[in-house]
Design a protein around this motif. Structure first.
Motif, PDB file in Angstrom:
ATOM      1  N   TRP A  27       0.862  -1.174   0.000  1.00 25.54           N
ATOM      2  CA  TRP A  27       0.000   0.000   0.000  1.00 25.54           C
ATOM      3  C   TRP A  27       0.903   1.229   0.000  1.00 25.54           C
ATOM      4  N   ILE A  28       0.432   2.282  -0.628  1.00 29.73           N
ATOM      5  CA  ILE A  28       1.254   3.462  -0.917  1.00 29.73           C
ATOM      6  C   ILE A  28       0.690   4.662  -0.176  1.00 29.73           C
ATOM      7  N   TRP A  29       1.593   5.490   0.347  1.00 29.92           N
ATOM      8  CA  TRP A  29       1.173   6.738   0.991  1.00 29.92           C
ATOM      9  C   TRP A  29       1.990   7.908   0.441  1.00 29.92           C
ATOM     10  N   GLU A  30       1.330   9.054   0.304  1.00 34.02           N
ATOM     11  CA  GLU A  30       1.949  10.302  -0.160  1.00 34.02           C
ATOM     12  C   GLU A  30       2.748  10.133  -1.447  1.00 34.02           C
ATOM     13  N   ALA A  31       2.166   9.455  -2.403  1.00 29.33           N
ATOM     14  CA  ALA A  31       2.856   9.262  -3.681  1.00 29.33           C
ATOM     15  C   ALA A  31       3.097  10.582  -4.398  1.00 29.33           C
ATOM     16  N   ALA A  32       2.139  11.504  -4.309  1.00 31.48           N
ATOM     17  CA  ALA A  32       2.211  12.745  -5.088  1.00 31.48           C
ATOM     18  C   ALA A  32       2.604  13.957  -4.261  1.00 31.48           C
ATOM     19  N   TRP A  33       3.061  13.751  -3.021  1.00 35.85           N
ATOM     20  CA  TRP A  33       3.422  14.897  -2.192  1.00 35.85           C
ATOM     21  C   TRP A  33       4.725  15.509  -2.700  1.00 35.85           C
ATOM     22  N   GLU A  34       4.619  16.697  -3.318  1.00 32.70           N
ATOM     23  CA  GLU A  34       5.767  17.406  -3.889  1.00 32.70           C
ATOM     24  C   GLU A  34       6.501  16.560  -4.929  1.00 32.70           C
ATOM     25  N   ARG A  35       5.763  15.651  -5.567  1.00 30.21           N
ATOM     26  CA  ARG A  35       6.339  14.767  -6.585  1.00 30.21           C
ATOM     27  C   ARG A  35       5.410  14.726  -7.789  1.00 30.21           C
ATOM     28  N   PRO A  36       5.921  14.362  -8.967  1.00 35.06           N
ATOM     29  CA  PRO A  36       5.073  14.327 -10.161  1.00 35.06           C
ATOM     30  C   PRO A  36       4.244  13.064 -10.287  1.00 35.06           C
ATOM     31  N   TRP A  37       4.582  12.009  -9.508  1.00 40.02           N
ATOM     32  CA  TRP A  37       3.967  10.709  -9.723  1.00 40.02           C
ATOM     33  C   TRP A  37       2.951  10.368  -8.645  1.00 40.02           C
ATOM     34  N   GLY A  38       1.657  10.521  -8.934  1.00 41.58           N
ATOM     35  CA  GLY A  38       0.626  10.021  -8.046  1.00 41.58           C
ATOM     36  C   GLY A  38       0.249   8.602  -8.441  1.00 41.58           C
ATOM     37  N   THR A  39      -0.898   8.148  -7.941  1.00 47.17           N
ATOM     38  CA  THR A  39      -1.300   6.769  -8.220  1.00 47.17           C
ATOM     39  C   THR A  39      -2.359   6.647  -9.308  1.00 47.17           C
ATOM     40  N   ALA A  40      -2.763   7.770  -9.924  1.00 48.97           N
ATOM     41  CA  ALA A  40      -3.782   7.716 -10.976  1.00 48.97           C
ATOM     42  C   ALA A  40      -3.144   7.377 -12.318  1.00 48.97           C
ATOM     43  N   GLN A  41      -2.433   6.266 -12.346  1.00 50.38           N
ATOM     44  CA  GLN A  41      -1.800   5.778 -13.566  1.00 50.38           C
ATOM     45  C   GLN A  41      -1.484   4.291 -13.367  1.00 50.38           C
ATOM     46  N   GLN A  42      -1.098   3.633 -14.451  1.00 52.49           N
ATOM     47  CA  GLN A  42      -0.895   2.187 -14.366  1.00 52.49           C
ATOM     48  C   GLN A  42       0.356   1.815 -13.572  1.00 52.49           C
ATOM     49  N   TYR A  43       1.375   2.640 -13.633  1.00 50.54           N
ATOM     50  CA  TYR A  43       2.596   2.427 -12.854  1.00 50.54           C
ATOM     51  C   TYR A  43       2.969   3.744 -12.184  1.00 50.54           C
ATOM     52  N   THR A  44       3.474   3.653 -10.957  1.00 48.64           N
ATOM     53  CA  THR A  44       3.936   4.874 -10.291  1.00 48.64           C
ATOM     54  C   THR A  44       5.252   4.613  -9.583  1.00 48.64           C
ATOM     55  N   LEU A  45       5.980   5.688  -9.314  1.00 50.93           N
ATOM     56  CA  LEU A  45       7.238   5.622  -8.585  1.00 50.93           C
ATOM     57  C   LEU A  45       7.057   6.282  -7.226  1.00 50.93           C
ATOM     58  N   VAL A  46       7.566   5.630  -6.180  1.00 50.95           N
ATOM     59  CA  VAL A  46       7.545   6.212  -4.835  1.00 50.95           C
ATOM     60  C   VAL A  46       8.854   5.866  -4.131  1.00 50.95           C
ATOM     61  N   PRO A  47       9.263   6.685  -3.160  1.00 51.61           N
ATOM     62  CA  PRO A  47      10.396   6.286  -2.328  1.00 51.61           C
ATOM     63  C   PRO A  47      10.125   4.927  -1.684  1.00 51.61           C
ATOM     64  N   ASP A  48      11.157   4.161  -1.485  1.00 56.18           N
ATOM     65  CA  ASP A  48      11.034   2.812  -0.953  1.00 56.18           C
ATOM     66  C   ASP A  48      10.162   2.765   0.301  1.00 56.18           C
ATOM     67  N   ARG A  49      10.359   3.699   1.229  1.00 55.59           N
ATOM     68  CA  ARG A  49       9.625   3.663   2.502  1.00 55.59           C
ATOM     69  C   ARG A  49       8.156   4.042   2.356  1.00 55.59           C
ATOM     70  N   HIS A  50       7.762   4.567   1.210  1.00 54.36           N
ATOM     71  CA  HIS A  50       6.364   4.932   0.983  1.00 54.36           C
ATOM     72  C   HIS A  50       5.546   3.779   0.417  1.00 54.36           C
ATOM     73  N   ALA A  51       6.162   2.635   0.214  1.00 51.02           N
ATOM     74  CA  ALA A  51       5.462   1.425  -0.232  1.00 51.02           C
ATOM     75  C   ALA A  51       5.563   0.411   0.901  1.00 51.02           C
ATOM     76  N   VAL A  52       4.446   0.209   1.610  1.00 54.38           N
ATOM     77  CA  VAL A  52       4.422  -0.616   2.822  1.00 54.38           C
ATOM     78  C   VAL A  52       3.796  -1.966   2.494  1.00 54.38           C
ATOM     79  N   ALA A  53       4.406  -3.040   3.004  1.00 49.57           N
ATOM     80  CA  ALA A  53       3.919  -4.385   2.718  1.00 49.57           C
ATOM     81  C   ALA A  53       2.440  -4.529   3.068  1.00 49.57           C
ATOM     82  N   LEU A  54       1.670  -5.098   2.150  1.00 51.63           N
ATOM     83  CA  LEU A  54       0.240  -5.348   2.339  1.00 51.63           C
ATOM     84  C   LEU A  54       0.039  -6.853   2.504  1.00 51.63           C
ATOM     85  N   PRO A  55      -0.507  -7.296   3.641  1.00 49.83           N
ATOM     86  CA  PRO A  55      -0.688  -8.732   3.857  1.00 49.83           C
ATOM     87  C   PRO A  55      -1.509  -9.382   2.753  1.00 49.83           C
ATOM     88  N   ASP A  56      -1.253 -10.656   2.514  1.00 55.42           N
ATOM     89  CA  ASP A  56      -1.938 -11.365   1.433  1.00 55.42           C
ATOM     90  C   ASP A  56      -3.451 -11.392   1.627  1.00 55.42           C
TER      91      ASP A  56
END
Length: 308
Positions: free
Chosen positions: A85-114
């Motif tokens: 799960w992703i948090w603050e993808a678009a905070w002061e960055r060009p890449w939010g989550t309204a697209q098929q692929y996005t980039l986030v800092p490593d710590r902004h992508a938190v493991a989501l249980p199965d």
């Protein structure tokens, strides 16, 4: 890939569906194939503002969930294939989550249980982190929410059917608090009870102050407040000595002028005070020092919301 972008400030009409190359992650970034993009009030509020300095376009939406499909050179390659799960993808960055692929800092992508669906993951970021912050912002309180950290406390959550309010109920209950919440209709009472509230008050049909004080005669210790201007009188009426009101309103319902003071006389005696603290909304921090506080307890919030 398909992306939704904006190049200027405005309403929904400024959003454009375009084709863009799949981006490559930087050294400390992960690339996530987005399965679900979350939408929060902060997203449309930020859309009304100018783009951050140096940007000519931006993909909206802070929250989302998906699967890591590529990582930067400084990121553990074992993360590839991880559900996140992703948090603050678009905070002061060009890449939010309204697209098929996005980039986030490593710590902004938190493991989501199965066992947790992507829809849940996309709903965690702003609501869960804001709720966590509201429950931990006060001096002397726990830095992170965990079982037992709010044992013996009574928490009032305004608007328990809303995303932040519902998360606050779950987290407070998980932490051992007695939880009471206000709602505006029987339909909204259902998700508030399902979240774990011990008492649900319909403020349109019941005397909210009387019902809250019947449940908590000594008053409430923490108020998680979405409408501080509207509810200031109620909050003061039901606050225990030394109580804290943590509000996260996005600007439409700021407290009235008389409640701006840090110390406010409460119901039991003029010498007892409650503390009013601003629980900054994720993505709209007004103080750079708040950023670290927002990120604290990410996995705690994930664990609690996943178990609810």
């Amino acid at each position: 890939m398909k992306s939704v972008i904006r190049t200027t400030a405005g309403g929904p009409e400024v959003l454009q569906l375009v084709e863009r190359p799949v981006p490559q992650p930087g050294p400390d970034e992960v690339r996530v194939r987005v399965h679900v993009s979350g939408v929060n009030p902060t997203d449309w509020r930020s859309r009304r503002r100018a783009l951050p300095p140096g940007m000519t376009e931006q993909v909206p939406h802070q929250d989302g969930a998906g699967v890591v499909d590529a990582v930067g050179t400084q990121v553990d390659s074992a993360r590839v294939g991880q559900r996140v799960w992703i948090w603050e993808a678009a905070w002061e960055r060009p890449w939010g989550t309204a697209q098929q692929y996005t980039l986030v800092p490593d710590r902004h992508a938190v493991a989501l249980p199965d066992h947790a669906p992507f829809e849940l993951g996309a709903a965690l970021g702003i609501p869960a982190l804001t709720a966590h912050r509201a429950l931990t912002v006060h001096d002397g309180g726990p830095g992170r929410i965990a079982p037992g950290t709010l044992q013996g406390s009574t928490v009032l959550v305004a608007g328990g059917a809303g995303a932040v309010g519902n998360a606050a109920i779950q987290l407070a209950r998980w932490a051992g608090a007695r939880v009471i919440t206000t709602v505006s209709s029987p339909a909204k009472a259902t998700p508030a009870r399902a979240a774990g509230a011990h008492q649900v008050v319909n403020y349109r049909t019941q005397d909210a102050a009387a019902e809250i004080l019947a449940f908590a005669p000594e008053g409430v210790d923490i108020v998680v407040e979405v409408s501080p201007g509207t509810n200031s009188a109620l909050d003061i009426a039901v606050a225990a000595p030394g109580a804290v009101v943590a509000y996260y309103a996005g600007g439409e319902d700021r407290p009235s002028q008389h409640i701006h003071h840090r110390e406010i006389p409460t119901r039991p005696a003029a010498r007892q005070f409650l503390t009013l603290l601003r629980g900054w909304l994720i993505g709209e921090q007004e103080d750079s020092a708040a950023g670290g506080s927002h990120s604290a307890g990410l996995q705690d919030a994930d664990h609690a919301l996943g178990r609810s």
